[in-house]
Design a protein around this motif. Sequence first.
Motif, mmCIF file in Angstrom:
data_model
loop_
_atom_site.group_PDB
_atom_site.id
_atom_site.type_symbol
_atom_site.label_atom_id
_atom_site.label_comp_id
_atom_site.label_asym_id
_atom_site.label_seq_id
_atom_site.Cartn_x
_atom_site.Cartn_y
_atom_site.Cartn_z
ATOM 1 N N VAL A 131 35.420 35.012 35.159
ATOM 2 C CA VAL A 131 34.979 33.978 36.084
ATOM 3 C C VAL A 131 34.972 32.602 35.433
ATOM 4 O O VAL A 131 35.000 31.567 36.117
ATOM 5 C CB VAL A 131 33.572 34.330 36.629
ATOM 6 N N GLN A 132 34.998 32.573 34.101
ATOM 7 C CA GLN A 132 35.001 31.311 33.372
ATOM 8 C C GLN A 132 36.415 30.749 33.174
ATOM 9 O O GLN A 132 36.566 29.648 32.653
ATOM 10 C CB GLN A 132 34.337 31.499 32.004
ATOM 11 N N LEU A 133 37.429 31.512 33.576
ATOM 12 C CA LEU A 133 38.815 31.104 33.345
ATOM 13 C C LEU A 133 39.377 30.461 34.615
ATOM 14 O O LEU A 133 39.812 31.152 35.541
ATOM 15 C CB LEU A 133 39.664 32.311 32.933
ATOM 16 N N GLY A 134 39.396 29.163 34.645
ATOM 17 C CA GLY A 134 39.847 28.452 35.830
ATOM 18 C C GLY A 134 41.339 28.484 36.061
ATOM 19 O O GLY A 134 41.801 28.169 37.160
ATOM 20 N N SER A 135 42.131 28.877 35.036
ATOM 21 C CA SER A 135 43.594 28.873 35.172
ATOM 22 C C SER A 135 44.155 30.220 35.578
ATOM 23 O O SER A 135 45.365 30.351 35.782
ATOM 24 C CB SER A 135 44.243 28.441 33.845
ATOM 25 N N LEU A 136 43.302 31.244 35.703
ATOM 26 C CA LEU A 136 43.780 32.599 35.973
ATOM 27 C C LEU A 136 44.425 32.678 37.350
ATOM 28 O O LEU A 136 43.824 32.305 38.357
ATOM 29 C CB LEU A 136 42.614 33.590 35.884
ATOM 30 N N GLU A 137 45.664 33.198 37.402
ATOM 31 C CA GLU A 137 46.412 33.285 38.653
ATOM 32 C C GLU A 137 46.857 34.704 38.987
ATOM 33 O O GLU A 137 47.067 35.015 40.156
ATOM 34 C CB GLU A 137 47.652 32.386 38.590
ATOM 35 N N THR A 138 47.003 35.559 37.992
ATOM 36 C CA THR A 138 47.523 36.911 38.224
ATOM 37 C C THR A 138 46.667 37.931 37.499
ATOM 38 O O THR A 138 46.445 37.816 36.292
ATOM 39 C CB THR A 138 48.980 37.031 37.726
ATOM 40 N N VAL A 139 46.182 38.932 38.243
ATOM 41 C CA VAL A 139 45.426 40.037 37.644
ATOM 42 C C VAL A 139 46.010 41.345 38.158
ATOM 43 O O VAL A 139 46.205 41.524 39.362
ATOM 44 C CB VAL A 139 43.926 39.962 37.990
ATOM 45 N N ASN A 140 46.268 42.255 37.242
ATOM 46 C CA ASN A 140 46.856 43.548 37.573
ATOM 47 C C ASN A 140 45.935 44.656 37.072
ATOM 48 O O ASN A 140 45.790 44.840 35.866
ATOM 49 C CB ASN A 140 48.243 43.668 36.935
ATOM 50 N N LEU A 141 45.315 45.384 38.000
ATOM 51 C CA LEU A 141 44.431 46.502 37.652
ATOM 52 C C LEU A 141 44.995 47.819 38.170
ATOM 53 O O LEU A 141 44.243 48.774 38.385
ATOM 54 C CB LEU A 141 43.037 46.275 38.243
ATOM 55 N N VAL A 142 46.293 47.897 38.371
ATOM 56 C CA VAL A 142 46.900 49.074 38.976
ATOM 57 C C VAL A 142 46.596 50.337 38.171
ATOM 58 O O VAL A 142 46.577 50.338 36.938
ATOM 59 C CB VAL A 142 48.429 48.878 39.094
ATOM 60 N N GLY A 143 46.306 51.427 38.893
ATOM 61 C CA GLY A 143 46.173 52.726 38.245
ATOM 62 C C GLY A 143 44.837 53.000 37.598
ATOM 63 O O GLY A 143 44.687 54.056 36.973
ATOM 64 N N ASN A 144 43.844 52.131 37.741
ATOM 65 C CA ASN A 144 42.525 52.410 37.162
ATOM 66 C C ASN A 144 41.727 53.298 38.111
ATOM 67 O O ASN A 144 40.723 52.894 38.715
ATOM 68 C CB ASN A 144 41.788 51.095 36.882
ATOM 69 N N SER A 145 42.163 54.530 38.247
ATOM 70 C CA SER A 145 41.641 55.446 39.266
ATOM 71 C C SER A 145 40.199 55.863 39.022
ATOM 72 O O SER A 145 39.492 56.241 39.955
ATOM 73 C CB SER A 145 42.525 56.700 39.334
ATOM 74 N N ARG A 146 39.729 55.804 37.796
ATOM 75 C CA ARG A 146 38.365 56.252 37.506
ATOM 76 C C ARG A 146 37.319 55.334 38.141
ATOM 77 O O ARG A 146 36.167 55.728 38.294
ATOM 78 C CB ARG A 146 38.166 56.323 35.996
#
Length: 477
Positions: free
Chosen positions: A371-386
Amino acid sequence: MSKRSVDTSHTSRKRQKRAIQLGAPSDLDLLSPKDRISSNALCTRPIPHRQVHDLVSIGIQVFARHMVHLYQSENTRRALKELPDLLAQRVFTALRKEQPSYLSHDFIVANFIRGTDITLTADLPGVNNPTIAAVGSLGPSIQRLELRDLFKLSDNVISSAVKALPNLEVLRVYKGCKQDRLSCRKLQAAPSLEPQLHIARPHVAHSGAILMPKFRGLKAFQPTKARMYAVISIICHSSVLFQTAGTFSAVVDEVCSSAKRQGWMPFAQLQTLKLRLTDVNESAVNNILIHTPLLRSLDVSFTKVRHLSFLGAACLVPELRKLSLTSTPLQITRWDMLSSLPHLQTLNMGAVGEVGSLTSASLRTLSDALVQLGSLETVNLVGNSRLASPGEQFSEAISDFIGRIGRNCKRLNIGGISNLRSLHLHDLVDDDLSLPRIESLVLSNTLVDDEAADYISACRNLEILELENTRVTGKRT
Protein backbone atom coordinates in the motif's frame (compact mmCIF):
# COMPACT_ATOMS: atom_id res chain seq x y z
CA MET A 1 -59.19 -40.71 -66.32
CA SER A 2 -56.51 -43.28 -65.46
CA LYS A 3 -57.64 -46.55 -64.08
CA ARG A 4 -54.60 -46.80 -61.83
CA SER A 5 -55.40 -45.88 -58.29
CA VAL A 6 -52.89 -43.86 -56.34
CA ASP A 7 -51.78 -45.38 -53.04
CA THR A 8 -51.79 -42.20 -50.96
CA SER A 9 -51.08 -44.05 -47.71
CA HIS A 10 -47.78 -45.41 -49.08
CA THR A 11 -46.68 -41.95 -50.23
CA SER A 12 -47.60 -40.45 -46.89
CA ARG A 13 -45.62 -43.09 -45.02
CA LYS A 14 -42.62 -42.44 -47.29
CA ARG A 15 -42.74 -38.72 -46.63
CA GLN A 16 -43.01 -39.30 -42.90
CA LYS A 17 -39.96 -41.53 -43.02
CA ARG A 18 -37.92 -38.82 -44.73
CA ALA A 19 -39.14 -36.03 -42.45
CA ILE A 20 -36.67 -34.69 -39.88
CA GLN A 21 -37.91 -35.34 -36.38
CA LEU A 22 -36.60 -32.66 -34.04
CA GLY A 23 -35.67 -33.93 -30.61
CA ALA A 24 -35.66 -37.55 -31.66
CA PRO A 25 -33.12 -39.90 -30.04
CA SER A 26 -29.76 -40.11 -31.79
CA ASP A 27 -26.30 -41.61 -31.37
CA LEU A 28 -25.11 -38.38 -29.77
CA ASP A 29 -27.18 -39.23 -26.69
CA LEU A 30 -24.84 -42.15 -26.04
CA LEU A 31 -21.73 -39.99 -25.70
CA SER A 32 -20.04 -40.05 -22.34
CA PRO A 33 -19.72 -36.72 -20.48
CA LYS A 34 -16.02 -36.49 -21.27
CA ASP A 35 -16.77 -36.68 -25.01
CA ARG A 36 -19.37 -33.93 -25.01
CA ILE A 37 -18.61 -30.31 -25.70
CA SER A 38 -18.50 -28.45 -22.41
CA SER A 39 -19.30 -24.79 -21.91
CA ASN A 40 -16.47 -24.70 -19.37
CA ALA A 41 -13.84 -25.85 -21.85
CA LEU A 42 -11.28 -23.41 -23.11
CA CYS A 43 -12.06 -22.24 -26.62
CA THR A 44 -9.51 -20.48 -28.75
CA ARG A 45 -9.69 -19.31 -32.32
CA PRO A 46 -7.20 -17.50 -34.50
CA ILE A 47 -8.06 -13.88 -35.13
CA PRO A 48 -7.73 -13.11 -38.85
CA HIS A 49 -4.95 -10.72 -39.72
CA ARG A 50 -6.66 -7.70 -41.22
CA GLN A 51 -3.82 -5.22 -41.20
CA VAL A 52 -3.47 -3.35 -44.47
CA HIS A 53 0.19 -3.56 -45.49
CA ASP A 54 1.87 -0.56 -47.02
CA LEU A 55 2.96 -0.68 -50.65
CA VAL A 56 6.65 -1.06 -49.73
CA SER A 57 5.95 -4.17 -47.62
CA ILE A 58 3.85 -5.70 -50.39
CA GLY A 59 6.58 -4.99 -52.94
CA ILE A 60 9.24 -6.59 -50.72
CA GLN A 61 7.13 -9.74 -50.26
CA VAL A 62 6.46 -10.05 -54.00
CA PHE A 63 10.14 -9.60 -54.81
CA ALA A 64 11.18 -12.17 -52.19
CA ARG A 65 8.82 -14.80 -53.62
CA HIS A 66 9.96 -14.25 -57.22
CA MET A 67 13.56 -13.29 -56.58
CA VAL A 68 15.11 -16.27 -58.42
CA HIS A 69 13.47 -15.19 -61.66
CA LEU A 70 13.77 -11.42 -61.15
CA TYR A 71 17.45 -11.50 -60.20
CA GLN A 72 18.37 -12.70 -63.66
CA SER A 73 17.78 -9.17 -64.92
CA GLU A 74 20.70 -6.75 -64.85
CA ASN A 75 18.32 -3.94 -63.90
CA THR A 76 17.17 -5.89 -60.84
CA ARG A 77 20.73 -6.60 -59.70
CA ARG A 78 21.64 -2.94 -60.06
CA ALA A 79 18.47 -1.76 -58.28
CA LEU A 80 19.10 -4.14 -55.38
CA LYS A 81 22.57 -2.74 -54.82
CA GLU A 82 21.23 0.81 -54.95
CA LEU A 83 18.56 0.23 -52.29
CA PRO A 84 18.95 2.33 -49.12
CA ASP A 85 20.50 0.37 -46.26
CA LEU A 86 17.27 0.29 -44.25
CA LEU A 87 15.24 -1.14 -47.12
CA ALA A 88 18.02 -3.56 -48.00
CA GLN A 89 17.83 -5.12 -44.53
CA ARG A 90 14.05 -5.50 -44.85
CA VAL A 91 14.53 -7.27 -48.16
CA PHE A 92 17.21 -9.47 -46.57
CA THR A 93 14.80 -10.46 -43.79
CA ALA A 94 12.09 -11.37 -46.31
CA LEU A 95 14.52 -13.39 -48.44
CA ARG A 96 15.69 -15.26 -45.35
CA LYS A 97 12.14 -16.58 -44.98
CA GLU A 98 11.26 -17.12 -48.64
CA GLN A 99 14.54 -18.10 -50.37
CA PRO A 100 17.13 -19.11 -47.73
CA SER A 101 18.79 -21.75 -49.91
CA TYR A 102 19.44 -19.21 -52.68
CA LEU A 103 21.34 -16.83 -50.41
CA SER A 104 24.91 -17.80 -51.11
CA HIS A 105 27.97 -16.16 -49.58
CA ASP A 106 28.63 -14.08 -52.70
CA PHE A 107 24.99 -12.96 -52.93
CA ILE A 108 24.87 -11.91 -49.24
CA VAL A 109 28.16 -10.02 -49.34
CA ALA A 110 27.33 -8.28 -52.62
CA ASN A 111 23.94 -6.99 -51.51
CA PHE A 112 23.40 -7.07 -47.75
CA ILE A 113 26.67 -6.74 -45.81
CA ARG A 114 26.24 -3.01 -45.31
CA GLY A 115 24.49 -0.49 -43.10
CA THR A 116 24.72 -0.24 -39.31
CA ASP A 117 22.93 -3.46 -38.23
CA ILE A 118 23.92 -6.97 -39.29
CA THR A 119 22.07 -10.15 -38.28
CA LEU A 120 23.25 -13.55 -39.50
CA THR A 121 21.51 -16.76 -38.45
CA ALA A 122 21.74 -20.51 -38.91
CA ASP A 123 18.92 -20.53 -41.49
CA LEU A 124 21.34 -19.00 -44.00
CA PRO A 125 23.42 -21.89 -45.35
CA GLY A 126 25.56 -19.45 -47.36
CA VAL A 127 27.01 -17.83 -44.22
CA ASN A 128 30.57 -19.02 -43.62
CA ASN A 129 33.87 -17.71 -42.27
CA PRO A 130 34.52 -15.41 -45.28
CA THR A 131 31.07 -13.86 -44.69
CA ILE A 132 32.02 -12.94 -41.12
CA ALA A 133 35.35 -11.59 -42.35
CA ALA A 134 33.41 -9.37 -44.77
CA VAL A 135 31.46 -7.96 -41.81
CA GLY A 136 34.74 -6.96 -40.19
CA SER A 137 35.76 -5.13 -43.35
CA LEU A 138 32.95 -2.59 -42.80
CA GLY A 139 34.82 -1.23 -39.80
CA PRO A 140 33.33 1.87 -38.10
CA SER A 141 29.93 1.71 -39.82
CA ILE A 142 28.68 -1.36 -37.88
CA GLN A 143 26.89 -0.59 -34.60
CA ARG A 144 24.88 -3.79 -33.98
CA LEU A 145 25.96 -7.36 -34.69
CA GLU A 146 23.98 -10.51 -33.96
CA LEU A 147 25.23 -14.02 -34.73
CA ARG A 148 22.71 -16.75 -33.94
CA ASP A 149 23.43 -20.51 -33.82
CA LEU A 150 26.29 -20.38 -36.34
CA PHE A 151 28.02 -23.44 -34.94
CA LYS A 152 30.41 -24.01 -37.84
CA LEU A 153 32.05 -20.62 -37.70
CA SER A 154 35.57 -20.24 -36.38
CA ASP A 155 35.95 -18.40 -33.08
CA ASN A 156 39.14 -16.85 -34.42
CA VAL A 157 37.30 -15.37 -37.40
CA ILE A 158 34.52 -13.96 -35.19
CA SER A 159 37.09 -12.52 -32.81
CA SER A 160 38.99 -10.83 -35.65
CA ALA A 161 35.78 -9.39 -37.07
CA VAL A 162 34.67 -7.97 -33.72
CA LYS A 163 38.06 -6.35 -33.19
CA ALA A 164 37.65 -4.53 -36.50
CA LEU A 165 34.37 -2.87 -35.42
CA PRO A 166 35.38 0.08 -33.22
CA ASN A 167 31.88 1.63 -33.07
CA LEU A 168 30.06 -1.57 -32.14
CA GLU A 169 27.32 -0.84 -29.58
CA VAL A 170 25.41 -4.13 -29.39
CA LEU A 171 26.96 -7.57 -29.69
CA ARG A 172 24.82 -10.67 -29.39
CA VAL A 173 26.34 -14.12 -29.84
CA TYR A 174 23.92 -17.03 -29.37
CA LYS A 175 25.05 -20.62 -29.40
CA GLY A 176 22.90 -23.52 -28.28
CA CYS A 177 23.73 -26.94 -26.91
CA LYS A 178 24.76 -28.60 -30.18
CA GLN A 179 28.37 -27.70 -29.57
CA ASP A 180 30.32 -29.50 -26.87
CA ARG A 181 32.84 -26.80 -26.14
CA LEU A 182 32.72 -23.03 -26.47
CA SER A 183 35.74 -20.80 -26.11
CA CYS A 184 35.49 -17.20 -24.95
CA ARG A 185 37.55 -15.63 -27.73
CA LYS A 186 34.49 -13.71 -28.88
CA LEU A 187 34.33 -11.95 -25.54
CA GLN A 188 38.08 -11.56 -25.28
CA ALA A 189 37.96 -9.43 -28.40
CA ALA A 190 36.25 -6.69 -26.40
CA PRO A 191 39.31 -4.81 -25.03
CA SER A 192 39.87 -3.39 -28.50
CA LEU A 193 36.32 -2.06 -28.69
CA GLU A 194 35.24 1.45 -27.85
CA PRO A 195 33.55 1.78 -24.44
CA GLN A 196 30.10 2.42 -25.87
CA LEU A 197 29.63 -1.35 -26.30
CA HIS A 198 26.80 -1.85 -23.83
CA ILE A 199 25.17 -5.25 -24.42
CA ALA A 200 26.90 -8.60 -24.55
CA ARG A 201 24.64 -11.60 -24.43
CA PRO A 202 26.45 -14.93 -24.58
CA HIS A 203 23.59 -17.41 -24.46
CA VAL A 204 24.40 -21.06 -23.81
CA ALA A 205 21.72 -23.63 -23.02
CA HIS A 206 24.03 -26.21 -21.53
CA SER A 207 25.88 -27.09 -18.36
CA GLY A 208 27.49 -24.71 -15.91
CA ALA A 209 30.90 -25.83 -17.06
CA ILE A 210 30.20 -24.36 -20.50
CA LEU A 211 28.55 -21.17 -19.34
CA MET A 212 31.23 -20.29 -16.80
CA PRO A 213 34.03 -19.57 -19.31
CA LYS A 214 31.67 -17.32 -21.24
CA PHE A 215 30.65 -15.54 -18.05
CA ARG A 216 34.25 -15.18 -16.95
CA GLY A 217 34.94 -13.69 -20.34
CA LEU A 218 33.38 -10.49 -18.99
CA LYS A 219 36.74 -9.87 -17.32
CA ALA A 220 38.11 -9.13 -20.75
CA PHE A 221 35.96 -6.01 -21.03
CA GLN A 222 38.28 -3.35 -19.68
CA PRO A 223 37.78 0.41 -19.34
CA THR A 224 39.36 2.98 -21.55
CA LYS A 225 40.79 6.22 -20.28
CA ALA A 226 37.50 8.09 -20.62
CA ARG A 227 34.67 5.69 -19.84
CA MET A 228 33.91 2.20 -18.53
CA TYR A 229 32.37 -0.73 -20.27
CA ALA A 230 28.96 -1.57 -18.80
CA VAL A 231 27.06 -4.85 -18.84
CA ILE A 232 23.34 -4.05 -18.73
CA SER A 233 21.74 -7.45 -19.28
CA ILE A 234 22.42 -10.94 -17.96
CA ILE A 235 19.88 -13.58 -18.97
CA CYS A 236 20.05 -17.23 -17.88
CA HIS A 237 17.07 -19.44 -18.67
CA SER A 238 17.90 -23.02 -17.80
CA SER A 239 18.07 -25.04 -14.61
CA VAL A 240 21.28 -26.67 -15.81
CA LEU A 241 23.24 -23.45 -16.20
CA PHE A 242 24.54 -23.60 -12.66
CA GLN A 243 25.01 -26.91 -10.92
CA THR A 244 25.00 -25.20 -7.52
CA ALA A 245 24.36 -21.76 -6.08
CA GLY A 246 28.01 -21.75 -5.04
CA THR A 247 29.05 -22.03 -8.68
CA PHE A 248 27.22 -18.82 -9.54
CA SER A 249 28.62 -16.99 -6.50
CA ALA A 250 32.14 -18.14 -7.30
CA VAL A 251 31.90 -16.84 -10.86
CA VAL A 252 30.52 -13.48 -9.70
CA ASP A 253 33.29 -13.16 -7.10
CA GLU A 254 35.95 -14.00 -9.66
CA VAL A 255 34.64 -11.49 -12.18
CA CYS A 256 34.29 -8.71 -9.61
CA SER A 257 37.66 -9.36 -7.97
CA SER A 258 39.45 -9.27 -11.30
CA ALA A 259 37.64 -6.09 -12.32
CA LYS A 260 38.36 -4.41 -8.99
CA ARG A 261 42.08 -4.99 -9.44
CA GLN A 262 41.77 -3.27 -12.81
CA GLY A 263 39.83 -0.37 -11.30
CA TRP A 264 36.36 -0.83 -12.73
CA MET A 265 32.92 -2.26 -11.83
CA PRO A 266 31.50 -4.77 -14.32
CA PHE A 267 27.91 -4.71 -13.03
CA ALA A 268 27.55 -1.07 -12.04
CA GLN A 269 25.16 -0.44 -14.95
CA LEU A 270 23.34 -3.79 -14.86
CA GLN A 271 19.62 -3.26 -15.44
CA THR A 272 18.21 -6.73 -16.18
CA LEU A 273 19.00 -9.91 -14.27
CA LYS A 274 17.05 -13.09 -15.07
CA LEU A 275 17.96 -16.22 -13.15
CA ARG A 276 14.69 -18.15 -13.49
CA LEU A 277 14.90 -21.96 -13.52
CA THR A 278 18.40 -21.95 -12.05
CA ASP A 279 19.59 -23.42 -8.75
CA VAL A 280 20.55 -20.12 -7.12
CA ASN A 281 19.40 -19.27 -3.60
CA GLU A 282 19.01 -15.97 -1.74
CA SER A 283 22.69 -15.91 -0.77
CA ALA A 284 23.85 -16.26 -4.38
CA VAL A 285 21.43 -13.56 -5.54
CA ASN A 286 22.56 -11.20 -2.80
CA ASN A 287 26.14 -11.80 -3.86
CA ILE A 288 25.54 -10.09 -7.21
CA LEU A 289 22.96 -7.52 -6.07
CA ILE A 290 25.56 -5.78 -3.93
CA HIS A 291 27.21 -4.84 -7.24
CA THR A 292 24.04 -3.71 -9.09
CA PRO A 293 22.74 -0.40 -7.69
CA LEU A 294 20.88 0.45 -10.92
CA LEU A 295 19.07 -2.87 -11.39
CA ARG A 296 15.54 -2.43 -12.79
CA SER A 297 14.31 -5.97 -13.47
CA LEU A 298 14.99 -9.07 -11.35
CA ASP A 299 13.54 -12.51 -12.09
CA VAL A 300 14.25 -15.34 -9.65
CA SER A 301 11.17 -17.42 -10.52
CA PHE A 302 11.44 -21.20 -10.09
CA THR A 303 14.63 -20.92 -8.04
CA LYS A 304 15.50 -21.95 -4.49
CA VAL A 305 15.09 -18.46 -3.02
CA ARG A 306 13.41 -18.86 0.39
CA HIS A 307 13.75 -15.38 1.89
CA LEU A 308 13.78 -11.78 0.70
CA SER A 309 17.06 -11.27 2.52
CA PHE A 310 18.76 -11.02 -0.87
CA LEU A 311 17.42 -7.47 -1.08
CA GLY A 312 19.67 -6.53 1.85
CA ALA A 313 18.90 -4.80 5.14
CA ALA A 314 19.00 -1.46 3.35
CA CYS A 315 17.61 -2.11 -0.10
CA LEU A 316 20.43 -2.84 -2.55
CA VAL A 317 18.30 -2.16 -5.64
CA PRO A 318 16.32 1.05 -5.01
CA GLU A 319 15.69 1.51 -8.76
CA LEU A 320 13.96 -1.88 -9.16
CA ARG A 321 10.83 -1.72 -11.37
CA LYS A 322 10.00 -5.40 -11.82
CA LEU A 323 10.34 -8.30 -9.36
CA SER A 324 9.34 -11.88 -10.24
CA LEU A 325 9.12 -14.45 -7.42
CA THR A 326 6.81 -16.99 -9.07
CA SER A 327 7.02 -20.57 -7.75
CA THR A 328 9.71 -19.86 -5.19
CA PRO A 329 9.58 -21.58 -1.76
CA LEU A 330 9.41 -18.29 0.13
CA GLN A 331 8.98 -18.56 3.89
CA ILE A 332 7.59 -15.15 4.71
CA THR A 333 5.14 -13.47 7.04
CA ARG A 334 6.69 -10.01 6.72
CA TRP A 335 7.25 -8.04 3.56
CA ASP A 336 8.91 -4.93 4.95
CA MET A 337 11.69 -5.06 2.36
CA LEU A 338 9.23 -4.55 -0.48
CA SER A 339 8.21 -1.18 0.93
CA SER A 340 11.79 -0.03 0.33
CA LEU A 341 11.26 -0.32 -3.44
CA PRO A 342 9.56 3.00 -4.20
CA HIS A 343 9.72 2.56 -7.99
CA LEU A 344 8.35 -1.00 -8.12
CA GLN A 345 5.77 -1.31 -10.91
CA THR A 346 5.38 -5.07 -11.46
CA LEU A 347 5.22 -7.84 -8.85
CA ASN A 348 4.78 -11.47 -9.95
CA MET A 349 4.03 -13.86 -7.08
CA GLY A 350 2.24 -16.81 -8.64
CA ALA A 351 2.13 -19.99 -6.53
CA VAL A 352 4.56 -18.65 -3.93
CA GLY A 353 5.48 -20.59 -0.80
CA GLU A 354 6.65 -23.99 0.34
CA VAL A 355 3.28 -25.54 -0.46
CA GLY A 356 2.83 -23.48 -3.60
CA SER A 357 0.57 -20.81 -2.16
CA LEU A 358 0.47 -17.74 0.04
CA THR A 359 -1.52 -17.85 3.27
CA SER A 360 -4.10 -15.33 4.45
CA ALA A 361 -1.71 -14.07 7.13
CA SER A 362 1.07 -13.44 4.62
CA LEU A 363 -1.39 -11.78 2.22
CA ARG A 364 -2.46 -9.30 4.89
CA THR A 365 1.12 -8.29 5.64
CA LEU A 366 1.84 -8.14 1.92
CA SER A 367 -1.03 -5.66 1.54
CA ASP A 368 0.45 -3.53 4.34
CA ALA A 369 3.77 -3.35 2.50
CA LEU A 370 2.39 -2.75 -1.01
CA VAL A 371 0.00 0.00 0.00
CA GLN A 372 3.04 2.26 0.39
CA LEU A 373 4.11 1.75 -3.24
CA GLY A 374 2.49 4.45 -5.32
CA SER A 375 4.04 3.26 -8.61
CA LEU A 376 2.68 -0.30 -8.49
CA GLU A 377 0.72 -1.12 -11.66
CA THR A 378 0.80 -4.92 -12.07
CA VAL A 379 0.25 -7.65 -9.47
CA ASN A 380 0.09 -11.34 -10.30
CA LEU A 381 -1.14 -13.76 -7.61
CA VAL A 382 -2.18 -16.56 -9.97
CA GLY A 383 -2.31 -20.08 -8.54
CA ASN A 384 -2.20 -19.23 -4.82
CA SER A 385 -4.95 -21.76 -4.17
CA ARG A 386 -4.29 -22.16 -0.44
CA LEU A 387 -5.73 -18.71 0.15
CA ALA A 388 -9.16 -20.25 -0.27
CA SER A 389 -8.58 -23.46 1.67
CA PRO A 390 -11.08 -24.46 4.38
CA GLY A 391 -10.42 -22.77 7.70
CA GLU A 392 -8.69 -19.75 6.15
CA GLN A 393 -10.28 -16.36 6.80
CA PHE A 394 -9.93 -15.87 3.11
CA SER A 395 -12.79 -13.48 2.47
CA GLU A 396 -11.35 -10.81 4.72
CA ALA A 397 -7.76 -11.18 3.47
CA ILE A 398 -8.44 -11.23 -0.27
CA SER A 399 -11.17 -8.60 -0.08
CA ASP A 400 -8.82 -6.34 1.85
CA PHE A 401 -6.11 -6.92 -0.76
CA ILE A 402 -8.44 -6.12 -3.66
CA GLY A 403 -9.76 -3.04 -1.89
CA ARG A 404 -6.40 -1.57 -0.92
CA ILE A 405 -4.07 -2.84 -3.65
CA GLY A 406 -5.90 -4.47 -6.54
CA ARG A 407 -8.29 -1.64 -7.40
CA ASN A 408 -5.35 0.77 -7.65
CA CYS A 409 -3.44 -1.39 -10.15
CA LYS A 410 -3.82 -1.39 -13.92
CA ARG A 411 -3.34 -5.16 -14.24
CA LEU A 412 -4.55 -7.67 -11.63
CA ASN A 413 -4.29 -11.46 -11.97
CA ILE A 414 -6.05 -13.45 -9.24
CA GLY A 415 -6.87 -16.45 -11.41
CA GLY A 416 -6.29 -20.02 -10.30
CA ILE A 417 -7.53 -19.33 -6.76
CA SER A 418 -9.98 -22.19 -6.87
CA ASN A 419 -12.46 -20.97 -4.22
CA LEU A 420 -12.48 -17.29 -5.14
CA ARG A 421 -16.12 -16.15 -5.26
CA SER A 422 -17.94 -13.11 -6.56
CA LEU A 423 -18.42 -11.67 -3.06
CA HIS A 424 -14.67 -11.33 -2.69
CA LEU A 425 -14.76 -8.61 -5.34
CA HIS A 426 -17.15 -6.36 -3.44
CA ASP A 427 -14.40 -3.87 -2.53
CA LEU A 428 -14.11 -2.92 -6.19
CA VAL A 429 -17.22 -0.87 -5.49
CA ASP A 430 -16.61 1.96 -3.03
CA ASP A 431 -18.56 5.19 -3.28
CA ASP A 432 -16.05 6.96 -1.05
CA LEU A 433 -13.11 6.23 -3.34
CA SER A 434 -12.29 6.98 -6.95
CA LEU A 435 -13.06 4.44 -9.66
CA PRO A 436 -10.74 1.41 -9.90
CA ARG A 437 -7.79 1.83 -12.28
CA ILE A 438 -7.97 -1.79 -13.46
CA GLU A 439 -7.52 -2.24 -17.21
CA SER A 440 -6.85 -6.00 -17.21
CA LEU A 441 -8.53 -8.42 -14.77
CA VAL A 442 -7.93 -12.19 -14.76
CA LEU A 443 -10.44 -14.36 -12.84
CA SER A 444 -9.95 -17.64 -14.72
CA ASN A 445 -10.34 -20.96 -12.89
CA THR A 446 -12.30 -19.51 -9.97
CA LEU A 447 -15.86 -19.81 -8.64
CA VAL A 448 -17.02 -16.32 -9.60
CA ASP A 449 -20.49 -16.28 -11.14
CA ASP A 450 -22.91 -13.80 -12.68
CA GLU A 451 -23.08 -11.86 -9.41
CA ALA A 452 -19.53 -10.65 -10.14
CA ALA A 453 -20.93 -8.37 -12.85
CA ASP A 454 -22.20 -5.99 -10.16
CA TYR A 455 -18.64 -5.45 -8.93
CA ILE A 456 -16.72 -5.71 -12.20
CA SER A 457 -18.95 -3.04 -13.72
CA ALA A 458 -17.28 -0.51 -11.41
CA CYS A 459 -14.08 -0.91 -13.44
CA ARG A 460 -14.82 1.69 -16.11
CA ASN A 461 -11.28 1.49 -17.56
CA LEU A 462 -11.44 -2.29 -18.05
CA GLU A 463 -10.13 -3.48 -21.44
CA ILE A 464 -9.32 -7.17 -20.81
CA LEU A 465 -11.42 -9.58 -18.73
CA GLU A 466 -10.56 -13.29 -18.57
CA LEU A 467 -13.27 -15.64 -17.24
CA GLU A 468 -12.26 -19.09 -18.51
CA ASN A 469 -13.49 -21.97 -16.33
CA THR A 470 -15.75 -19.84 -14.13
CA ARG A 471 -19.48 -19.98 -13.37
CA VAL A 472 -20.26 -16.87 -15.36
CA THR A 473 -23.04 -17.62 -17.84
CA GLY A 474 -23.51 -14.18 -19.36
CA LYS A 475 -27.26 -14.28 -18.80
CA ARG A 476 -27.27 -11.53 -16.24
CA THR A 477 -27.62 -7.99 -17.60
